[in-house]
Design an enzyme around this catalytic site. Sequence first.
Site, mmCIF file in Angstrom:
data_model
loop_
_atom_site.group_PDB
_atom_site.id
_atom_site.type_symbol
_atom_site.label_atom_id
_atom_site.label_comp_id
_atom_site.label_asym_id
_atom_site.label_seq_id
_atom_site.Cartn_x
_atom_site.Cartn_y
_atom_site.Cartn_z
ATOM 1 N N CYS A 68 0.793 -1.051 -0.079
ATOM 2 C CA CYS A 68 -0.194 0.273 -0.102
ATOM 3 C C CYS A 68 0.897 0.939 0.216
ATOM 4 O O CYS A 68 1.544 1.401 1.043
ATOM 5 C CB CYS A 68 -1.117 -0.147 0.917
ATOM 6 S SG CYS A 68 -1.722 1.645 1.556
ATOM 7 N N CYS A 71 0.060 3.667 2.517
ATOM 8 C CA CYS A 71 0.393 3.379 4.005
ATOM 9 C C CYS A 71 2.353 3.548 4.009
ATOM 10 O O CYS A 71 2.743 4.086 5.380
ATOM 11 C CB CYS A 71 0.056 1.382 3.393
ATOM 12 S SG CYS A 71 -1.631 1.229 4.323
#
Length: 147
Positions: A68, A71
């Site tokens: 991600c 993230c």
Amino acid sequence: MADHRVTCLSCASVNRVPATKLGAHPKCGTCGARLMEPRVHDIDTETLRKAERNDTIPLVVDFWAPWCGPCRMMAPEFEKAARVLAPHARLAKVNTQVHGDASQRYGIRGIPLLVLFRDGQEVDRLPGARPATEIEAFARRHTAERA
């Protein structure tokens, strides 16, 4: 002042810490790890479940995955927030790729997702990548120390 219950994020033992000692670098009575370190801890769902049930200090958990992009971009900001918020809140990360049960157990529909736990329950959620200042404000809404 009352004692706080704090789960060691290294060995998952529950410790009692006097409120006046939170800033004095208390250590786990089982493994000796520092309980209120100003850093982010990578934890598994078993440790999270124990902390969720027992801790009286706010625990902000970042549910994330290595694939991600947002993230990964938020990770340094989360670390900055951990340094500022200690000892009034602790920050931890759960890798949802490694701990697949986390998504179902916590109803995670998208990552990154910050979830704040305190006193045996989920208290609040904040979706999306955030700068350190927003993470700090999110945690401070639920701490005794708001300065």
